[in-house]
Motif scaffolding. Structure first.
Motif, PDB file in Angstrom:
ATOM      1  N   ILE A  60     -66.510 -57.799  32.689  1.00  0.00           N
ATOM      2  CA  ILE A  60     -65.783 -57.338  33.874  1.00  0.00           C
ATOM      3  C   ILE A  60     -64.293 -57.256  33.567  1.00  0.00           C
ATOM      4  O   ILE A  60     -63.634 -56.262  33.870  1.00  0.00           O
ATOM      5  N   VAL A  61     -63.763 -58.301  32.939  1.00  0.00           N
ATOM      6  CA  VAL A  61     -62.341 -58.316  32.578  1.00  0.00           C
ATOM      7  C   VAL A  61     -62.029 -57.159  31.635  1.00  0.00           C
ATOM      8  O   VAL A  61     -61.048 -56.429  31.834  1.00  0.00           O
ATOM      9  N   ALA A  62     -62.856 -56.954  30.626  1.00  0.00           N
ATOM     10  CA  ALA A  62     -62.629 -55.871  29.664  1.00  0.00           C
ATOM     11  C   ALA A  62     -62.636 -54.517  30.369  1.00  0.00           C
ATOM     12  O   ALA A  62     -61.797 -53.648  30.068  1.00  0.00           O
ATOM     13  N   SER A  63     -63.541 -54.321  31.293  1.00  0.00           N
ATOM     14  CA  SER A  63     -63.614 -53.062  32.027  1.00  0.00           C
ATOM     15  C   SER A  63     -62.360 -52.850  32.868  1.00  0.00           C
ATOM     16  O   SER A  63     -61.821 -51.735  32.920  1.00  0.00           O
ATOM     17  N   LEU A  64     -61.885 -53.892  33.510  1.00  0.00           N
ATOM     18  CA  LEU A  64     -60.676 -53.771  34.323  1.00  0.00           C
ATOM     19  C   LEU A  64     -59.444 -53.502  33.465  1.00  0.00           C
ATOM     20  O   LEU A  64     -58.606 -52.674  33.811  1.00  0.00           O
ATOM     21  N   TYR A  68     -56.499 -50.054  33.254  1.00  0.00           N
ATOM     22  CA  TYR A  68     -55.077 -50.184  33.582  1.00  0.00           C
ATOM     23  C   TYR A  68     -54.255 -50.265  32.306  1.00  0.00           C
ATOM     24  O   TYR A  68     -54.387 -51.213  31.527  1.00  0.00           O
ATOM     25  N   ASP A  69     -53.415 -49.270  32.085  1.00  0.00           N
ATOM     26  CA  ASP A  69     -52.563 -49.247  30.895  1.00  0.00           C
ATOM     27  C   ASP A  69     -51.635 -50.457  30.883  1.00  0.00           C
ATOM     28  O   ASP A  69     -51.015 -50.786  31.892  1.00  0.00           O
ATOM     29  N   GLY A  70     -51.555 -51.108  29.747  1.00  0.00           N
ATOM     30  CA  GLY A  70     -50.630 -52.216  29.569  1.00  0.00           C
ATOM     31  C   GLY A  70     -51.075 -53.532  30.169  1.00  0.00           C
ATOM     32  O   GLY A  70     -50.313 -54.491  30.193  1.00  0.00           O
ATOM     33  N   VAL A  75     -54.099 -62.467  31.221  1.00  0.00           N
ATOM     34  CA  VAL A  75     -53.642 -62.524  32.614  1.00  0.00           C
ATOM     35  C   VAL A  75     -54.731 -62.018  33.554  1.00  0.00           C
ATOM     36  O   VAL A  75     -55.041 -62.653  34.568  1.00  0.00           O
ATOM     37  N   VAL A  76     -55.332 -60.892  33.216  1.00  0.00           N
ATOM     38  CA  VAL A  76     -56.401 -60.332  34.052  1.00  0.00           C
ATOM     39  C   VAL A  76     -57.569 -61.310  34.104  1.00  0.00           C
ATOM     40  O   VAL A  76     -58.132 -61.557  35.174  1.00  0.00           O
TER      41      VAL A  76
END
Length: 100
Positions: A60-64, A68-70, A75-76
């Motif tokens: 999920i984190v990788a997909s998010l 989003y660039d940068g 942090v995510v």
């Protein structure tokens, strides 16, 4: 479960009797649970639409991050774990047992 306790291989899903539905009034989405309505912002919706009990927290984190660039993965990841932890405390999110 605190965010520090949510492992990367945990598989979040909506809790029992919880549904995500479009909200005509806001044009966004809401979580509907027993005696509970939670209005979701765009970020909350982006996280929860991926919580299907199949994807892991790390996926999920990788997909998010990809969307989003940068975006910083650490942090995510921390923010997603914190969000899921708060929802789990309210029984709005549960975790499927990890597969071995």
């Amino acid at each position: 479960m605190s965010d520090a306790e949510i492992p990367g291989n945990a598989r979040p899903r909506l809790g029992a009797h919880v549904r995500m539905r479009p909200d005509r009034a806001t044009g966004g989405y809401v979580l509907l649970g027993p005696e509970t309505v939670v209005v979701l912002n765009q970020t909350g919706h982006a996280v929860l639409r991926l919580c299907d009990g199949e994807r892991t927290v790390d996926q999920i984190v990788a997909s998010l991050v990809e969307g989003y660039d940068g975006a910083d993965t650490d942090v995510v990841g921390e923010q997603v774990r914190d969000y899921l932890s708060r929802l789990a405390a309210r029984n709005l999110v549960a975790f499927t047992r990890t597969r071995r």
